[in-house]
Design an enzyme around this catalytic site. Sequence first.
Site, PDB file in Angstrom:
ATOM      1  N   HIS A   1     -12.070  -7.707 -35.210  1.00 45.80           N
ATOM      2  CA  HIS A   1     -13.258  -8.517 -34.916  1.00 45.80           C
ATOM      3  C   HIS A   1     -14.563  -7.803 -35.299  1.00 45.80           C
ATOM      4  O   HIS A   1     -15.640  -8.376 -35.149  1.00 45.80           O
ATOM      5  CB  HIS A   1     -13.322  -8.857 -33.423  1.00 45.80           C
ATOM      6  CG  HIS A   1     -12.425  -9.986 -32.996  1.00 45.80           C
ATOM      7  ND1 HIS A   1     -11.060  -9.872 -32.931  1.00 45.80           N
ATOM      8  CD2 HIS A   1     -12.714 -11.253 -32.604  1.00 45.80           C
ATOM      9  CE1 HIS A   1     -10.544 -11.017 -32.510  1.00 45.80           C
ATOM     10  NE2 HIS A   1     -11.520 -11.870 -32.310  1.00 45.80           N
ATOM     11  N   GLY A   2     -14.448  -6.542 -35.739  1.00 45.32           N
ATOM     12  CA  GLY A   2     -15.658  -5.790 -36.090  1.00 45.32           C
ATOM     13  C   GLY A   2     -16.615  -5.735 -34.901  1.00 45.32           C
ATOM     14  O   GLY A   2     -16.192  -5.669 -33.742  1.00 45.32           O
TER      15      GLY A   2
ATOM     16  N   THR B   1      -0.030   4.156  -2.634  1.00 49.65           N
ATOM     17  CA  THR B   1      -0.869   5.248  -3.146  1.00 49.65           C
ATOM     18  C   THR B   1      -1.882   5.736  -2.117  1.00 49.65           C
ATOM     19  O   THR B   1      -2.445   4.944  -1.365  1.00 49.65           O
ATOM     20  CB  THR B   1      -1.622   4.757  -4.406  1.00 49.65           C
ATOM     21  OG1 THR B   1      -0.677   4.216  -5.318  1.00 49.65           O
ATOM     22  CG2 THR B   1      -2.397   5.877  -5.076  1.00 49.65           C
ATOM     23  N   GLU B   2      -2.100   7.039  -2.126  1.00 52.42           N
ATOM     24  CA  GLU B   2      -3.117   7.652  -1.256  1.00 52.42           C
ATOM     25  C   GLU B   2      -4.036   8.524  -2.106  1.00 52.42           C
ATOM     26  O   GLU B   2      -3.701   8.847  -3.251  1.00 52.42           O
ATOM     27  CB  GLU B   2      -2.431   8.490  -0.170  1.00 52.42           C
ATOM     28  CG  GLU B   2      -1.525   7.635   0.704  1.00 52.42           C
ATOM     29  CD  GLU B   2      -0.963   8.386   1.908  1.00 52.42           C
ATOM     30  OE1 GLU B   2      -1.256   9.592   2.063  1.00 52.42           O
ATOM     31  OE2 GLU B   2      -0.223   7.741   2.675  1.00 52.42           O
ATOM     32  N   PRO B   3      -5.167   8.948  -1.524  1.00 53.52           N
ATOM     33  CA  PRO B   3      -6.092   9.763  -2.323  1.00 53.52           C
ATOM     34  C   PRO B   3      -5.413  10.996  -2.940  1.00 53.52           C
ATOM     35  O   PRO B   3      -5.689  11.353  -4.080  1.00 53.52           O
ATOM     36  CB  PRO B   3      -7.161  10.173  -1.313  1.00 53.52           C
ATOM     37  CG  PRO B   3      -7.159   9.071  -0.295  1.00 53.52           C
ATOM     38  CD  PRO B   3      -5.749   8.594  -0.214  1.00 53.52           C
TER      39      PRO B   3
ATOM     40  N   ARG C   1       7.934  -3.303 -12.147  1.00 51.91           N
ATOM     41  CA  ARG C   1       7.672  -2.682 -13.454  1.00 51.91           C
ATOM     42  C   ARG C   1       8.000  -3.665 -14.576  1.00 51.91           C
ATOM     43  O   ARG C   1       7.358  -3.663 -15.620  1.00 51.91           O
ATOM     44  CB  ARG C   1       8.471  -1.384 -13.603  1.00 51.91           C
ATOM     45  CG  ARG C   1       7.814  -0.273 -12.840  1.00 51.91           C
ATOM     46  CD  ARG C   1       8.527   1.052 -12.860  1.00 51.91           C
ATOM     47  NE  ARG C   1       7.761   1.981 -12.039  1.00 51.91           N
ATOM     48  CZ  ARG C   1       8.183   3.159 -11.640  1.00 51.91           C
ATOM     49  NH1 ARG C   1       9.381   3.580 -11.981  1.00 51.91           N
ATOM     50  NH2 ARG C   1       7.415   3.941 -10.906  1.00 51.91           N
TER      51      ARG C   1
ATOM     52  N   ALA D   1       0.837  -1.200   0.000  1.00 49.71           N
ATOM     53  CA  ALA D   1       0.000   0.000   0.000  1.00 49.71           C
ATOM     54  C   ALA D   1       0.869   1.246   0.000  1.00 49.71           C
ATOM     55  O   ALA D   1       1.482   1.583   1.020  1.00 49.71           O
ATOM     56  CB  ALA D   1      -0.923  -0.025   1.215  1.00 49.71           C
TER      57      ALA D   1
ATOM     58  N   GLU E   1       1.881   0.794 -11.120  1.00 46.63           N
ATOM     59  CA  GLU E   1       3.354   0.632 -11.050  1.00 46.63           C
ATOM     60  C   GLU E   1       4.062   1.794 -11.738  1.00 46.63           C
ATOM     61  O   GLU E   1       5.156   1.614 -12.303  1.00 46.63           O
ATOM     62  CB  GLU E   1       3.780  -0.693 -11.692  1.00 46.63           C
ATOM     63  CG  GLU E   1       3.384  -1.928 -10.931  1.00 46.63           C
ATOM     64  CD  GLU E   1       4.077  -2.042  -9.587  1.00 46.63           C
ATOM     65  OE1 GLU E   1       5.260  -1.683  -9.501  1.00 46.63           O
ATOM     66  OE2 GLU E   1       3.418  -2.472  -8.633  1.00 46.63           O
ATOM     67  N   GLY E   2       3.455   2.964 -11.706  1.00 41.73           N
ATOM     68  CA  GLY E   2       4.011   4.143 -12.390  1.00 41.73           C
ATOM     69  C   GLY E   2       3.322   4.340 -13.714  1.00 41.73           C
ATOM     70  O   GLY E   2       3.342   3.449 -14.572  1.00 41.73           O
TER      71      GLY E   2
HETATM   72  C1  LIG Z   1      -6.454  -1.373 -10.477  1.00 43.04           C
HETATM   73  C2  LIG Z   1      -5.407  -0.601  -9.742  1.00 43.04           C
HETATM   74  C3  LIG Z   1      -4.546  -1.286  -8.898  1.00 43.04           C
HETATM   75  C4  LIG Z   1      -3.586  -0.587  -8.165  1.00 43.04           C
HETATM   76  N1  LIG Z   1      -2.806  -1.251  -7.262  1.00 43.04           N
HETATM   77  C5  LIG Z   1      -2.023  -0.531  -6.409  1.00 43.04           C
HETATM   78  C6  LIG Z   1      -1.355  -1.170  -5.320  1.00 43.04           C
HETATM   79  O1  LIG Z   1      -1.428  -2.387  -5.124  1.00 43.04           O
HETATM   80  N2  LIG Z   1      -0.641  -0.389  -4.463  1.00 43.04           N
HETATM   81  C7  LIG Z   1      -0.530   0.963  -4.620  1.00 43.04           C
HETATM   82  O2  LIG Z   1       0.113   1.593  -3.793  1.00 43.04           O
HETATM   83  N3  LIG Z   1      -1.137   1.586  -5.655  1.00 43.04           N
HETATM   84  C8  LIG Z   1      -1.889   0.884  -6.545  1.00 43.04           C
HETATM   85  N4  LIG Z   1      -2.536   1.515  -7.579  1.00 43.04           N
HETATM   86  C9  LIG Z   1      -2.386   2.951  -7.731  1.00 43.04           C
HETATM   87  C10 LIG Z   1      -1.574   3.365  -8.954  1.00 43.04           C
HETATM   88  O3  LIG Z   1      -0.223   3.030  -8.763  1.00 43.04           O
HETATM   89  C11 LIG Z   1      -1.809   4.862  -9.164  1.00 43.04           C
HETATM   90  O4  LIG Z   1      -3.142   5.010  -9.630  1.00 43.04           O
HETATM   91  C12 LIG Z   1      -0.819   5.482 -10.110  1.00 43.04           C
HETATM   92  O5  LIG Z   1       0.467   5.513  -9.537  1.00 43.04           O
HETATM   93  C13 LIG Z   1      -1.216   6.903 -10.512  1.00 43.04           C
HETATM   94  O6  LIG Z   1      -1.549   7.681  -9.399  1.00 43.04           O
HETATM   95  P1  LIG Z   1      -2.919   8.515  -9.413  1.00 43.04           P
HETATM   96  O7  LIG Z   1      -4.005   7.577  -9.782  1.00 43.04           O
HETATM   97  O8  LIG Z   1      -3.033   9.245  -8.131  1.00 43.04           O
HETATM   98  O9  LIG Z   1      -2.761   9.546 -10.611  1.00 43.04           O
HETATM   99  P2  LIG Z   1      -1.970  10.945 -10.592  1.00 43.04           P
HETATM  100  O10 LIG Z   1      -0.626  10.765 -10.018  1.00 43.04           O
HETATM  101  O11 LIG Z   1      -2.863  11.984 -10.015  1.00 43.04           O
HETATM  102  O12 LIG Z   1      -1.809  11.215 -12.145  1.00 43.04           O
HETATM  103  C14 LIG Z   1      -2.884  11.645 -12.993  1.00 43.04           C
HETATM  104  C15 LIG Z   1      -2.295  11.889 -14.376  1.00 43.04           C
HETATM  105  O13 LIG Z   1      -1.309  12.927 -14.326  1.00 43.04           O
HETATM  106  C16 LIG Z   1      -0.091  12.445 -14.827  1.00 43.04           C
HETATM  107  N5  LIG Z   1       1.046  13.024 -14.080  1.00 43.04           N
HETATM  108  C17 LIG Z   1       1.231  13.065 -12.733  1.00 43.04           C
HETATM  109  N6  LIG Z   1       2.396  13.649 -12.442  1.00 43.04           N
HETATM  110  C18 LIG Z   1       2.972  13.969 -13.624  1.00 43.04           C
HETATM  111  C19 LIG Z   1       4.197  14.587 -13.991  1.00 43.04           C
HETATM  112  N7  LIG Z   1       5.099  14.955 -13.097  1.00 43.04           N
HETATM  113  N8  LIG Z   1       4.466  14.765 -15.303  1.00 43.04           N
HETATM  114  C20 LIG Z   1       3.581  14.370 -16.250  1.00 43.04           C
HETATM  115  N9  LIG Z   1       2.392  13.763 -15.963  1.00 43.04           N
HETATM  116  C21 LIG Z   1       2.104  13.563 -14.664  1.00 43.04           C
HETATM  117  C22 LIG Z   1      -0.121  10.939 -14.629  1.00 43.04           C
HETATM  118  O14 LIG Z   1       0.780  10.295 -15.487  1.00 43.04           O
HETATM  119  C23 LIG Z   1      -1.583  10.649 -14.932  1.00 43.04           C
HETATM  120  O15 LIG Z   1      -1.756  10.575 -16.317  1.00 43.04           O
HETATM  121  C24 LIG Z   1      -3.461   0.818  -8.349  1.00 43.04           C
HETATM  122  C25 LIG Z   1      -4.291   1.486  -9.245  1.00 43.04           C
HETATM  123  C26 LIG Z   1      -5.266   0.801  -9.918  1.00 43.04           C
HETATM  124  C27 LIG Z   1      -6.197   1.556 -10.838  1.00 43.04           C
END
Ligand SMILES: Cc1cc2nc3c(=O)[nH]c(=O)nc-3n(C[C@H](O)[C@H](O)[C@H](O)COP(=O)(O)OP(=O)(O)OC[C@H]3O[C@@H](n4cnc5c(N)ncnc54)[C@H](O)[C@@H]3O)c2cc1C
Length: 381
Positions: free
Chosen positions: A339-340, A124-126, A244, A122, A364-365
């Site tokens: 596949h249309g 990622t955060e909101p 990655r 874990a 994963e980024g």
């Molecule tokens: C199904 C699923 C499973 C996941 N599993 C995990 C997990 O097990 N553990 C975990 O910790 N997280 C997990 N994640 C979270 C995931 O890693 C994040 O969603 C991801 O890192 C992007 O963060 P964010 O959604 O907050 O988007 P943001 O970081 O808010 O990004 C939004 C957009 O802005 C772009 N952006 C942001 N910063 C920049 C920059 N500096 N330059 C250019 N573009 C930028 C991003 O590329 C993206 O297109 C999961 C997500 C999903 C959907």
Amino acid sequence: MDFYLSPRQKQIKMVAREFAEGEFPGIAREYDRKEEFPRELWKKACGLGFIGLFIKKEYGGLGLGFLEFAMVMEEFWRVDPGCGNILLTTFGSELIQLYGTDEQKRIYLPPLPRGEAIMGTAITEPDAGSDILSILTLAKREGDEYVISGTKQFITNGSIANYLAVFCIVQPETESRLKRFGIVMVETDRPGFVATKITGKLGIRASDTAEIRFNEVRVPKKNLIGEEEGEGFYQIMRLFNINRVVAAAQGVGVAQGALERAIQYVKKRKQFGQTLASFQSIQFKIAEMATWIEASRVLTYQAGWMIDHGGVDPKLISMAKWLSGEIGVKVTNEALQLHGGYGYIADYDMERFYRDAKIVEIYEGTKEIEKNTIARELLGR
Ligand SMILES: Cc1cc2nc3c(=O)[nH]c(=O)nc-3n(C[C@H](O)[C@H](O)[C@H](O)COP(=O)(O)OP(=O)(O)OC[C@H]3O[C@@H](n4cnc5c(N)ncnc54)[C@H](O)[C@@H]3O)c2cc1C
């Protein structure tokens, strides 16, 4: 330079393919529709040694490399990405294997390949996704314990895990921003741990995802991964480097699966009195798809091989992850197009593959973050 897979690697890929082809197709649509983790399938995969195959033999795994892990992931995703993510039930155990104390290795590793526990990581955060240094989850030291407070978002296996590796702030006062973090193992049955399953995902719906709240969850200090506080950021970067490559293999696998389905379809489907495969524009499309996949596979295997041979290269890893994610999306899109109208209907796998592929460009980024890494290595900071 040797581009041949070893006989053992060929065997691993073949066994993984046979397992996936035998087990996934019968349940893939159902678990995607139900948005449910395929527990029985995971158990079977544990029984055959697929889960945690990179875990050392002394802790119950097969002691294989991350390249072999990536190859099995590729084969699983080739048949079904949602089911294929049963391999992620060990997500974060790489950290324990690399940095954990002997006691942590003995406690957390053996239950994973045995099918007695599931874990996740874990980070990622909101309000902190790509910008992981902005996390707020705090592990406050009180005597011999940490008291954890905060919220984690989108956590794979979050509502089914027995324990999670949680990326926290452990040294809030430290001047160096990079030294503020630690990774703490949290058992999910501790008071104050609340997981809420997230439904309505676009794809990989058989893979569990949850929001996690830590309401003053108490864990012993010895649950910190490693001996020292302040190493968490570096440990997480190392985990990203490994995973990655595994995510890149997901992109290769979903693209390969889509290509194979497209080839079968265009050889059978007739329009204007001939098979679709007899039109040159369609032949070109198939040739292009196969070439893109091969390029992303070579890059992915090279990045994985380097990790197993002590040469972690973040630029190469990011190239593999970005390219394979993009190729996965591109090829599933083209394969659906071939596949249309049938590709648009859930009775055909293409509809699911098209939805599933997108995640590789996000988790994963994101692909933008991968490009940042590549550019930073090339241009300097
Ligand atoms: C199904 C699923 C499973 C996941 N599993 C995990 C997990 O097990 N553990 C975990 O910790 N997280 C997990 N994640 C979270 C995931 O890693 C994040 O969603 C991801 O890192 C992007 O963060 P964010 O959604 O907050 O988007 P943001 O970081 O808010 O990004 C939004 C957009 O802005 C772009 N952006 C942001 N910063 C920049 C920059 N500096 N330059 C250019 N573009 C930028 C991003 O590329 C993206 O297109 C999961 C997500 C999903 C959907």
